[in-house]
Design an enzyme around this catalytic site. Sequence first.
Site, PDB file in Angstrom:
ATOM      1  N   TYR A  28      -2.631   0.251  10.280  1.00  0.00           N
ATOM      2  CA  TYR A  28      -2.711  -0.472   8.558  1.00  0.00           C
ATOM      3  C   TYR A  28      -1.285  -0.262   8.020  1.00  0.00           C
ATOM      4  O   TYR A  28      -0.513  -1.515   7.719  1.00  0.00           O
ATOM      5  CB  TYR A  28      -3.788  -0.008   8.487  1.00  0.00           C
ATOM      6  CG  TYR A  28      -3.727  -0.372   7.029  1.00  0.00           C
ATOM      7  CD1 TYR A  28      -4.200  -2.512   6.010  1.00  0.00           C
ATOM      8  CD2 TYR A  28      -3.694   0.478   5.547  1.00  0.00           C
ATOM      9  CE1 TYR A  28      -4.566  -2.004   4.930  1.00  0.00           C
ATOM     10  CE2 TYR A  28      -3.437  -0.003   4.282  1.00  0.00           C
ATOM     11  CZ  TYR A  28      -3.887  -1.136   4.100  1.00  0.00           C
ATOM     12  OH  TYR A  28      -4.303  -1.941   2.982  1.00  0.00           O
ATOM     13  N   ARG A  32     -16.261  -1.660  -5.045  1.00  0.00           N
ATOM     14  CA  ARG A  32     -15.767  -1.205  -3.624  1.00  0.00           C
ATOM     15  C   ARG A  32     -16.340  -1.189  -2.382  1.00  0.00           C
ATOM     16  O   ARG A  32     -17.998  -0.883  -3.235  1.00  0.00           O
ATOM     17  CB  ARG A  32     -15.161   0.588  -3.875  1.00  0.00           C
ATOM     18  CG  ARG A  32     -14.138   1.386  -2.944  1.00  0.00           C
ATOM     19  CD  ARG A  32     -13.230   0.572  -2.849  1.00  0.00           C
ATOM     20  NE  ARG A  32     -12.005   1.085  -2.895  1.00  0.00           N
ATOM     21  CZ  ARG A  32     -10.906   1.241  -1.772  1.00  0.00           C
ATOM     22  NH1 ARG A  32     -10.620  -0.351  -1.379  1.00  0.00           N
ATOM     23  NH2 ARG A  32      -9.862   1.797  -1.360  1.00  0.00           N
ATOM     24  N   THR A  54       1.018  -1.304   0.147  1.00  0.00           N
ATOM     25  CA  THR A  54      -0.375   0.053   0.424  1.00  0.00           C
ATOM     26  C   THR A  54       0.801   1.546  -0.481  1.00  0.00           C
ATOM     27  O   THR A  54       1.996   1.335   1.041  1.00  0.00           O
ATOM     28  CB  THR A  54      -1.053  -0.143   1.090  1.00  0.00           C
ATOM     29  OG1 THR A  54      -1.489   1.329   1.167  1.00  0.00           O
ATOM     30  CG2 THR A  54      -0.218   0.150   2.218  1.00  0.00           C
TER      31      THR A  54
END
Length: 363
Positions: free
Chosen positions: A159, A194, A135
């Site tokens: 995260y 999504r 990410t």
Amino acid sequence: MDDSSNLTMKTAVITGVAGQDGAYLTRMLLDKGYQVHGTVRPGGSTDLWRLDSLGVRNHPHLHVLQHDLCSLVDSLALMDRLQPQEVYHLAAQSSVARSFEEPHATVNGIQQGTLNLLEAIRKVTPTTRFFEAGTSEIFSTKHSALCTELTAFHPRNPYALAKLSTYWATVNYRESFNVFGSVGILFNHESPLRDPRFVTRKITSSAARIALGEASVLELGNLAARRDWGYAGDYVEGIWRILQADQPDDFVLATQRSASVRDFVRLAFAGAGIGLAFQGQAEHEVAVVTDIVDGVADQVPCLKLGQVVVRVNPDFYRPIETGPSIGDPSKARLALGWQVSTSLEELCKLMVSADIARVKSGG
Ligand code: GDD
């Protein structure tokens, strides 16, 4: 297809097959002739609506199975039984907002899942190629220029912290054990599939409901936050290309363009036939209606010019905000020939249209 052709088909494992990326990647690999084994978490409650909506749920070469990513024994058995050529590890608790509320579950789940798969590959199927879904959240947010694979890391939420550790785990297994492990450092990528807890889909589903008279106001957090948003369909193509390279390596996948949440709201509402203007500052900022196309005006006569349809709710603010971040995908473009094909405007239109169709059909 007969049994003899099965022998020549590539076998891939996709963890998190029920998610947005899992569904698009599944469709792409099936189209390329793969046998796909898609994992879902144990318990049997996973909704496979995304695979349904892409028309692949009942494909004869798709096998959905339960797999406990937190169990090394399960991962060893999975590799032993399937002997896959490729593993795409997409499963994770992927909401930054939720990671602030559930740091232990987020960090432990993400770290264990990746480590167990890497360890299983090392021990059982050492030639299996492994893709780790990384990410852009790992980058230093103080860095306002384009982020490349060489940009300094500075994770600022649980995260991102976990994802930085799985980035390094993949690099370690590559360097120490010669595992073909690659990380895609993925910037935000969105689609009609999504989950609505992410801001783009929250916006497009609300814009659709407001334009059809089923909702009156959308509440958001930080409108100034900026993201590099691309289309998930383009990103799974990049993910696949990363595992087809001659050597394992890490690649930024991004569009090289950033927009604010406010920009995305404006585009989404315009796509639904409602023009907006923003007024006010910080938590007092609102968006009011400045234009209504005829079709919407007929359908929702109570919607008036000057009406507030978007407002800020500080409950959606995060303890710390990341960004602005824009990714530079040059390395992926040069080494893999990957580039995005869908603009932000096209993406937004695609999402709003899908949400309008869903609301109309009662979905
Ligand atoms: N979710 C959400 N809800 N975000 C909001 C809201 C709201 O009501 N209002 C403003 N935002 C802002 C957030 O503060 C953030 O800056 C931005 O919108 C995007 O939030 P998300 O859509 O939740 O995504 P994200 O950027 O935090 O994370 C996504 O992208 C990462 C890649 O960079 C996720 O998909 C991650 O899993 C992924 O790694």
